[in-house]
Write an enzyme that holds these catalytic residues in place. Structure first.
Site, PDB file in Angstrom:
ATOM      1  N   VAL A 525      12.330  64.081  25.923  1.00 14.62           N
ATOM      2  CA  VAL A 525      11.277  62.927  25.489  1.00 14.62           C
ATOM      3  C   VAL A 525      11.208  63.525  23.902  1.00 14.62           C
ATOM      4  O   VAL A 525      10.917  64.532  23.615  1.00 14.62           O
ATOM      5  CB  VAL A 525       9.996  63.096  25.994  1.00 14.62           C
ATOM      6  CG1 VAL A 525       9.077  61.866  25.439  1.00 14.62           C
ATOM      7  CG2 VAL A 525      10.072  63.009  27.438  1.00 14.62           C
ATOM      8  N   CYS A 526      11.144  62.410  23.043  1.00  9.59           N
ATOM      9  CA  CYS A 526      10.634  62.644  21.845  1.00  9.59           C
ATOM     10  C   CYS A 526       9.886  61.433  21.293  1.00  9.59           C
ATOM     11  O   CYS A 526       9.378  60.814  22.168  1.00  9.59           O
ATOM     12  CB  CYS A 526      11.785  63.113  20.677  1.00  9.59           C
ATOM     13  SG  CYS A 526      12.680  61.553  20.390  1.00  9.59           S
ATOM     14  N   ARG A 527       9.684  61.355  20.037  1.00 10.56           N
ATOM     15  CA  ARG A 527       8.792  59.844  19.654  1.00 10.56           C
ATOM     16  C   ARG A 527       9.666  58.706  20.217  1.00 10.56           C
ATOM     17  O   ARG A 527       8.883  57.609  20.604  1.00 10.56           O
ATOM     18  CB  ARG A 527       8.550  60.071  18.039  1.00 10.56           C
ATOM     19  CG  ARG A 527       7.461  59.057  17.826  1.00 10.56           C
ATOM     20  CD  ARG A 527       6.723  59.267  16.667  1.00 10.56           C
ATOM     21  NE  ARG A 527       5.952  58.061  15.951  1.00 10.56           N
ATOM     22  CZ  ARG A 527       6.524  57.073  15.359  1.00 10.56           C
ATOM     23  NH1 ARG A 527       7.904  56.842  15.388  1.00 10.56           N
ATOM     24  NH2 ARG A 527       5.960  56.014  15.044  1.00 10.56           N
ATOM     25  N   GLY A 529      12.983  58.767  20.707  1.00 13.20           N
ATOM     26  CA  GLY A 529      14.544  58.614  21.495  1.00 13.20           C
ATOM     27  C   GLY A 529      15.464  59.412  20.708  1.00 13.20           C
ATOM     28  O   GLY A 529      16.413  59.541  21.166  1.00 13.20           O
ATOM     29  N   MET A 553       8.127  58.389  23.330  1.00  9.86           N
ATOM     30  CA  MET A 553       6.829  58.147  23.637  1.00  9.86           C
ATOM     31  C   MET A 553       6.393  56.633  23.134  1.00  9.86           C
ATOM     32  O   MET A 553       5.187  56.104  23.441  1.00  9.86           O
ATOM     33  CB  MET A 553       6.026  58.985  22.574  1.00  9.86           C
ATOM     34  CG  MET A 553       6.101  60.411  23.081  1.00  9.86           C
ATOM     35  SD  MET A 553       5.695  60.700  24.855  1.00  9.86           S
ATOM     36  CE  MET A 553       3.786  60.620  24.908  1.00  9.86           C
TER      37      MET A 553
END
Ligand code: FAD
Length: 562
Positions: A525-527, A529, A553
């Protein structure tokens, strides 16, 4: 050849003008019940809001233009009241005098549009309750706004502080695109607006998370959105204002009510003529826009056509298909082999400087059809190069076939560049293109307009990456015991934590691989993708079973609200 066209707006007027361009000899009679032909009903909400100030701006062409430029016998205030298909005649009624005459035709084109849905709710005919379909409708709403309820009447005669008007309240019943356009325009007119929608989201063609995105956005602009509650009735208060009550028992005071509950194909004449009506209640036509009677054609909101993606019959009340179908009917009448390709429901709604648009099929429909041969990706590219001022993120969702990459549908929302991205994908869908084609699409670019990797290319690259196995994806709500790896930086976690995730910032990943399990799927997961994709590539090449959490996110935020 004598051709009679019923209805003189989108489909009818397009048909008349095209037919004349193809056949100088045809005798064309276009009859329109209302006072105007070829008017822009799509502009009506903006006329109510004052963005399009003059009513005359909505009138694209008039009777005189049709007579003089196109040699079309164009009659407004004239209604077709009966069709005798066996004799090939129609009865015309002069709306002003009631006089009825009979005209013969060789080909008849029906473009009567759709009627606004108006359920028999208590109080629905009270003054102050309007629909928005025609120029006279918009005129009445503007007059009502300017005149107001009896409490407001005459306020404009005063000056100074006496002109400070009390808050005016509007309730828009129905959260489709016309309802939402009206909501925005009423805000511009100084109303406090409540939208009441019976379904569990606004804008039914969107998937639920995009509906929520729109609802939240409307809330930011002061529009109260009530979903999952139908209107039960209307009452008049002592001061002449209205009270809208809902099935859940809530009530909303209003000085103005707009009914925007959708439309139903107008098939009165078609039924009387004995032509086939489809299971959805529209006039059944073939790809040449011909009804079950070979001399009768039908186009526009009144017809049922095939959905281009699903192949199902569908009703699509949109101006683009109506115009194209009008042209196709004219072509066929003039002897050409034109065919309607079907509809994808491509549409866009502008809201407070932003836009939400969609094309093709959504995930709800695929679910209803039990179709599981699809994958989806969420992405948030910038509308143009990030280094050029004014770039805005576009929230995009793209659906495509897992088996062959064929594009199925897309939804997008944002402040800039939404229209062209969905339009590009719409054309790609119509041409049967795949995510691999989007990767390769050569699109115009300079920093103010796009990126060297345009959002459309980017969507293709992400989708193709998924299908090639370069970037396996996972989705929120499908964790199934996976190990959640958050590769964001520490300051980002201060803004938004992801409970249950282990944080290893991307830059430290290669040196901390021993902290990761080799016997479990790792969902990264990141902000948005993107960094999760880089991390996924590292992990896959190091022998881990890793997947990128699509949209990161940002998707979490919109999906959490559904
Ligand atoms: P219409 O354009 O509705 O024309 C039908 C005409 O037939 C009517 O004028 C009617 O009076 C006449 N008629 C009916 N029966 C008879 C009869 N018996 N005799 C004589 N005349 C008859 N679409 C988009 O794609 N984008 C938009 O932004 C958009 N905005 C819209 C906003 C509003 C407020 C509305 C109402 C519609 C909007 N639409 C939009 C939808 C689009 O306008 C319609 O899909 C399109 O006009 C349909 O064309 P049509 O020819 O089938 O029907």
């Amino acid at each position: 050849m004598k051709v009679i066209i019923v209805g003189g707006v989108a489909g009818g007027a397009s048909c008349a003008a095209r037919l004349r361009r193809l056949d100088e000899q045809a005798e064309i009679l276009m009859v329109e019940r209302g006072p105007y032909v070829s008017y822009a009903n799509c502009g009506l909400p903006y006329h109510v809001g004052g963005v399009i100030e003059h009513e005359s701006s909505l009138l694209v062409a008039n009777e005189r233009v049709f007579r003089e430029q196109f040699g079309v016998d164009c009659r407004t205030g004239c209604e077709v009241v009966a069709i005798a298909a066996a004799d090939r005649t129609v009865d015309l009624r002069d709306v002003a005098t009631g006089a009825v005459t009979t005209e013969a035709y060789e080909r008849l084109v029906l473009s009567p549009g759709a009627a606004s849905i108006r359920p028999p709710l208590p109080g629905i005919d009270l003054p102050g309750i309007f629909q928005v379909r025609t120029v006279p409708d918009a005129h009445e709403i503007r007059e009502w706004i300017e005149r107001g309820t009896s409490f407001l009447a005459g306020m404009e005669r005063y000056s100074g502080f006496q002109t400070v008007r009390p808050t005016r309240r509007a309730v828009v019943v129905g959260g489709g695109f016309i309802g939402l356009e009206m909501a925005e325009n009423l805000v511009h007119r100084g109303f406090e607006v409540t939208v009441v929608e019976m379904a569990d989201q606004v804008l039914a063609p969107l998937d639920r998370e995009y509906g929520r995105l729109v609802e939240d956005f409307l809330g930011l602009h002061g529009v109260r959105v009530v979903v999952g509650d139908g209107v039960a009735g209307f009452e008049q208060s002592d001061d002449d204002s209205l009270v809208v009550s809902t099935q859940s028992g809530s009530s909303y005071p209003a000085d103005l009510v707009i009914l925007a509950l959708g439309v139903r194909p107008d098939t009165t004449l078609a039924k009387a003529a004995g032509v086939e009506i489809g299971e959805l209640g529209g006039i059944r036509v073939d790809e040449h826009m011909r009804t079950s009677d070979p001399d009768i054609f039908a186009v526009g909101d009144a017809v049922e056509v095939r959905d281009f993606v699903t192949g199902e019959w569908s009703l699509m009340a949109l101006a683009g298909p109506a115009n194209r179908q009008g042209r196709i009917a004219a072509d066929v009448i003039a002897g050409r082999d034109s065919r309607f390709r079907g509809t994808q429901g491509t549409a866009i709604v502008g809201l407070f400087g932003s836009a939400v648009a969609w094309t093709g099929v959504n995930e709800k429909t695929l679910g209803r059809l039990g179709d599981t041969d699809y994958e989806k990706v969420y992405l948030y590219p910038n509308s143009h190069a990030g280094y050029y001022p004014g770039a805005k993120p576009i929230a995009m969702k793209v659906l495509f076939r897992t088996s062959d990459g064929r594009l199925l549908g897309a939804q997008a929302a944002g402040e800039d560049g939404v229209d062209k991205r969905i339009s590009h994908i719409a054309l790609a869908i119509q041409l049967g293109a795949t995510v691999y084609d989007l990767e390769e699409a050569e699109l115009c670019y300079s920093p103010p307009f796009g990126s060297a990797k345009d959002p459309v290319n980017f969507a293709g690259m992400v989708g193709a990456g998924v299908l090639r196995g370069d970037m396996p994806v996972s989705h929120w709500g499908t964790d199934d015991g996976a190990f959640l790896l958050d590769v964001r930086e520490k300051p980002e976690l201060a803004v938004e934590q992801l409970p249950g995730a282990v944080n290893i910032p991307l830059g430290q990943l290669r040196s901390r691989l021993d902290e990761l399990p080799r016997d479990r799927e790792i969902h990264v997961v990141c902000r948005s993708g993107q960094r999760a994709y880089y991390a996924t590539r590292i992990l896959l090449q190091r022998g881990f079973d890793a997947k990128d959490r699509s949209g990161g996110m940002l998707s979490h935020a919109i999906l959490a609200a559904t």
